[in-house]
Structure formats: structure tokens, C-alpha cells
Design an enzyme around this catalytic site. Sequence first.
Site, PDB file in Angstrom:
ATOM      1  N   PRO A   1       1.226  -6.355   7.034  1.00 22.80           N
ATOM      2  CA  PRO A   1       1.212  -5.279   6.342  1.00 22.80           C
ATOM      3  C   PRO A   1       0.695  -3.953   6.682  1.00 22.80           C
ATOM      4  CG  PRO A   1       0.252  -6.866   4.813  1.00 22.80           C
ATOM      5  CD  PRO A   1       0.068  -7.371   6.277  1.00 22.80           C
ATOM      6  N   GLU A   2       1.510  -2.816   6.968  1.00 24.10           N
ATOM      7  CA  GLU A   2       1.138  -1.088   7.011  1.00 24.10           C
ATOM      8  C   GLU A   2       0.219  -0.361   5.682  1.00 24.10           C
ATOM      9  OE1 GLU A   2       4.095   0.596   9.008  1.00 24.10           O
ATOM     10  OE2 GLU A   2       4.724  -1.253   9.698  1.00 24.10           O
TER      11      GLU A   2
END
Length: 269
Positions: free
Chosen positions: A2-3
Site C-alpha cells: 500500500p502507498e
Amino acid sequence: MPELPEVETIRRTLARCLPGKKIEDVEVRLPKLVRPDVATFVESARGRVFGEPQRKGKVLILPLGESSLLVHFRLTGQLVFLSPESAEPAYTHLVFALNGARLAYADLRQFGWLEIVRNEDLAEHPSLVSLGPEPFDLEAEEFYVMLTSRRRRLKALLLDQQFLAGLGNIYVDESLFRARLHPEREAATLSFEEARRLLRVVQDVLREAIATGGSSVRNYVDGEGREGRFQERHLVYQHRERPCPRCKTPIAYKQVAGRGTYFCPRCQR
Ligand SMILES: [Zn+2]
């Protein structure tokens, strides 16, 4: 992945249910996920009460009184709050028991990790000390100076967490497309106008992604187990050979900075 938008979404969902919950016990099923070792980790967690969740770049920070739990999701980490009747996600490797409720850490590929750090040591922690500024904290003038003092390609630079914190492969490709900038363009050649446009686009893309709960590619879910919807708004990421939404040229795919990169060879300069 995830960013920034995904970790921020996890942070916001956990902020609704986690603060005030006491850790009664911790079950570590996969010792390599915790640092420095299982005994120290469990000892530092037991009896602590969760505070207001924080985030820095892609790192989730869960305050526990005098110390904080750092969560690095890496490729496929998930952190999900479970009510007493909810089932654990697949690949759950660690469970915090919270007086009936549970907080489960699941990780298909097992590249993520968790560590409890004393608050006084937090700022100097290796995963936080070298982080660059967040896109939301920058002004165009500052960003222009940052970009034009680097002789590196835009893709490599924007992925570098020491240059800018929070972006990964998805949001770099989506931002460069929207800013009409080629991923292999050398940063030092950008005009002020291009730098300003890029910063505005990065901020807009991140805001829109947070508002839609992040991008669920691979297996991302938020802190309550829900998928995001921003993947429906991707314009180039994983759109290889599909027509460019602006000029209809097929979207190209190649390795740039060691990462699979999607871009329009015609309208990104
Ligand atoms: Zn195009």
C-alpha cells in the site's frame, strides 16, 4: 503498495475503532514479522492502550502510551480490526487480543513487519529519519528547487522515499500521466510551470485516492476489511495496450527504475 492513500485510509478507519482499546495479549504466529524478537515485542505490547493512529509516508504509527507500534505493510500487509463475531482474514500471522475485539495483521507475501519503538527514539528510527517531505507539505517553489537539483529520471526520483514520502508505483505512474510528463524525463530539465503542475497533480491524485478509499490492486483492504475504489479511476496503471484516454495511442509498458511502468508515449513529454 500500500502507498500513501491506502495507509492513510487504514489510519482513518482504525481511528474510528482502535483508540482506547487495551492489548490483553498478542499472538505472534510468524516470528520474522516482528522486531527485534517475539519476546521483546509481546512484552512491550501487553497491557498498553492504543492512542490516535498516525502516519508518516507509507508507515502507520499506532501510539501505545510511552511507545509506538510501527507497521510497514510493504507489498501485501493488511491490518484489520475485527469485532468478536468477525472471522480473521486469510494469511493472518499476528493477532492483538483487545478484550473481545481483535486487531489482525495478515500478509500474503510476508515482506511487511511490525516493531514497537519508544517515543523518544521515534524521530531517529531508521525507517522514519530519512523520509522526505510529504507532497501535501510542499509549495511549488520548493518542489521546483528539489527537482531541478537532481540529475535523475522522474520515475526513479518520485519513487525515492528520501526525496518525497508516500508515493509508490501506482501513484507515480498515474501522476506523471496526468501531468503529461515522461517517466524517463530528467528531473533537472523541468520548467517551473511543469514542476508546479506535477506537484498539483500529485496532491490531487492522492486526495482523490484517499477520498475513494485507496486502490485495491493485489489484496489491499482498509482497517475494517473493505476494498478501495480508486483502481476504477486509474488512467494508465495496468492499462497496457489500452488506448490513452487523451490521444488514443496505446499505453506503453516498460521497465523504468527497475519497476514496470505504464505511460502514453505520445502525450507524456
Ligand atoms: Zn496519450
